[in-house]
Design a protein around this motif. Structure first.
Motif, short mmCIF file in Angstrom:
data_model
loop_
_atom_site.label_atom_id
_atom_site.label_comp_id
_atom_site.label_asym_id
_atom_site.label_seq_id
_atom_site.Cartn_x
_atom_site.Cartn_y
_atom_site.Cartn_z
N LEU A 97 0.55 -1.27 0.25
CA LEU A 97 0.30 0.34 -0.05
C LEU A 97 0.66 1.24 0.10
N ASP A 98 0.69 2.36 -0.44
CA ASP A 98 1.61 3.43 -0.86
C ASP A 98 0.47 4.60 -1.13
N PRO A 99 0.60 5.02 -0.17
CA PRO A 99 -0.85 5.94 -0.18
C PRO A 99 -0.55 7.58 -0.78
N TYR A 100 1.16 7.71 -1.08
CA TYR A 100 1.90 8.94 -2.17
C TYR A 100 2.78 8.75 -3.79
N ASN A 177 5.97 22.07 1.60
CA ASN A 177 6.02 23.17 0.18
C ASN A 177 7.14 22.98 -1.05
N LEU A 178 8.23 21.35 -0.68
CA LEU A 178 9.19 21.67 -1.60
C LEU A 178 9.20 22.02 -2.83
N GLU A 179 8.12 21.10 -3.55
CA GLU A 179 7.73 20.83 -4.56
C GLU A 179 6.09 20.96 -4.85
N LYS A 180 5.67 21.83 -5.47
CA LYS A 180 4.28 21.84 -5.84
C LYS A 180 3.93 20.67 -6.27
N TYR A 181 2.72 20.24 -6.62
CA TYR A 181 1.89 19.66 -7.22
C TYR A 181 1.00 19.75 -7.93
N THR A 182 -0.01 19.96 -7.03
CA THR A 182 -1.56 20.07 -8.18
C THR A 182 -2.52 21.44 -6.93
N ASP A 183 -2.91 22.13 -7.74
CA ASP A 183 -3.49 23.46 -7.01
C ASP A 183 -4.83 22.74 -6.26
N ASP A 184 -4.50 21.56 -6.23
CA ASP A 184 -6.01 21.46 -5.59
C ASP A 184 -5.70 21.18 -3.70
N ARG A 186 -6.86 20.33 -1.18
CA ARG A 186 -6.64 18.88 -0.12
C ARG A 186 -5.39 18.21 -1.20
N ASP A 187 -4.21 19.11 -1.57
CA ASP A 187 -2.85 18.68 -1.70
C ASP A 187 -2.38 19.53 -0.13
N ILE A 188 -1.11 18.52 0.01
CA ILE A 188 -0.75 18.73 1.51
C ILE A 188 0.08 19.75 1.06
N SER A 189 1.08 19.57 -0.55
CA SER A 189 1.82 20.59 -0.39
C SER A 189 1.53 22.11 -0.68
N ASN A 190 -0.10 22.04 -0.78
CA ASN A 190 -0.50 23.79 -0.90
C ASN A 190 -0.66 24.22 0.55
N ALA A 197 1.10 19.40 8.69
CA ALA A 197 1.77 17.96 10.36
C ALA A 197 0.38 17.33 10.32
N ALA A 198 -0.83 17.65 10.44
CA ALA A 198 -2.03 17.25 11.20
C ALA A 198 -2.41 16.47 9.97
N ALA A 199 -2.89 16.70 8.41
CA ALA A 199 -3.15 15.72 7.77
C ALA A 199 -1.80 14.61 7.98
N TYR A 200 -0.63 14.98 7.62
CA TYR A 200 0.37 14.04 7.73
C TYR A 200 -0.03 13.30 8.14
N ARG A 201 -0.27 13.07 9.80
CA ARG A 201 -0.38 12.17 11.05
C ARG A 201 -1.43 11.84 10.59
N GLU A 202 -2.70 11.93 10.26
CA GLU A 202 -3.99 11.37 9.33
C GLU A 202 -3.90 10.23 9.15
N THR A 203 -3.17 10.48 7.76
CA THR A 203 -3.14 9.51 6.74
C THR A 203 -2.16 8.22 7.20
N ILE A 204 -0.74 8.83 7.85
CA ILE A 204 -0.32 7.85 8.70
C ILE A 204 -1.22 6.94 9.62
N ALA A 205 -1.69 7.69 10.41
CA ALA A 205 -2.52 6.68 10.76
C ALA A 205 -3.43 5.83 10.68
N LEU A 206 -4.18 5.86 8.65
CA LEU A 206 -5.21 5.63 8.14
C LEU A 206 -4.30 4.07 7.74
#
Length: 304
Positions: A97-100, A177-184, A186-190, A197-206
């Protein structure tokens, strides 16, 4: 006198599971050429692909190989690192499983080796490019299994996947935000660092919830600088997030990348700000459950 043969073979193509991984050494470079020759670098116009400096998943792959706009920015993932991680930490034929997910290398390597790969990415254009690459490899007879990519937000998609069904969690997340991937949005790079950090922790927990008991997880991460030049400790954030999710911190390996353009860039930045030339990342591995049982599931490397 002849040397005594080793009782246990732990190297893979001459690469050993040491705490320092040297991508600039001969065995690593030779194995990278093997994967490149299969078609991971079919864009003949791009030189120096063997001198990749970072391993962030969103790459120029789709833009350069498939000429699709709106994708990626700077870097591509090293197929040798993917092969090593799968062989070291995932049972034969196991579910990865690869979340990113980003570009296709991790999925193509997994499917070539017979693993069941599931990747998630927010960009529809990137997913289209990944599927195109998989179709090319399948047509060439290079895939033992069919990789799967889901298009969507990592947390939202993970929540829809079954729990405790995967044998190995492997990813290389966005470096804020080292690299910007999309304008979405929901994209954590934005996001701001706090929201990231909060979104990243949630994703790892899931993601850890989707991992079977007694299994390993590996993330490839590195520090990055904020707008003021201060380092953001993404490796530390990764460790704390996994531990909070119920996975124990188990291995840390220093990935020494080839120097590439680092010698050319370092003198100017050192004189101006005393910033060191960085050419390393961390390969951080965690275990959910008992490491001995997790190792038994993988099996004896001599028999693989």
């Amino acid at each position: 006198m002849p040397t005594e043969p080793r009782k246990h073979k732990i190297d893979l193509h001459g690469i050993y599971p040491y705490s320092i991984l040297r991508t600039d050494r001969g065995p690593w470079q030779e194995r990278r050429r093997y994967w490149n020759d299969l078609g991971l670098t079919r864009d003949a116009g791009r030189a120096g692909r063997e001198e990749v400096e970072t391993f962030d998943p969103r790459s120029l792959w789709a833009r350069e190989v498939f000429n699709k706009p709106g994708l990626g920015t700077l870097s591509t993932f090293d197929p040798v690192l993917a092969e090593l991680a799968y062989t070291w930490y995932c049972p034969s034929g196991g579910r990865i499983l690869d979340p990113y997910a980003g570009g296709p290398p991790r999925g193509l390597v997994a499917a070539n080796l017979g693993y069941d790969y599931t990747g998630i990415d927010l960009s529809p254009a990137q997913i289209e490019a990944d599927l195109d690459a998989a179709a090319d490899w399948a047509a060439a007879g290079l895939l033992a299994t069919e990789p799967t990519w889901f298009c969507g937000d990592a947390a939202e998609t993970l929540a829809e996947l079954p729990e405790a069904e995967y044998d190995f969690l492997f990813s290389c997340p966005p470096y804020h935000n080292l690299e910007k991937y999309t304008d979405d949005a929901r994209d954590i790079s934005n996001m701001t660092w706090g929201d990231f950090a909060a979104a990243y922790r949630e994703t790892i927990a899931l993601a850890v919830e989707r991992l079977r008991p007694n299994r390993f997880a590996t993330y490839v991460v590195g520090d990055l600088r904020d707008s003021a030049g201060r380092l953001r400790a993404l490796p530390e954030l990764t460790v704390s997030a996994f531990v909070a999710a119920g996975a124990d911190y188990y291995n840390d390996q220093l990935l020494m990348n080839v120097l590439g353009s680092v010698p050319a860039r370092t003198p100017k930045q050192w004189k101006a700000s005393r910033k060191a030339g960085r050419h390393h990342q961390w390969v951080l591995t965690f275990v959910k459950g008992d490491p001995k049982l997790a190792t038994e599931v993988i099996g004896n490397p001599d028999e693989r």
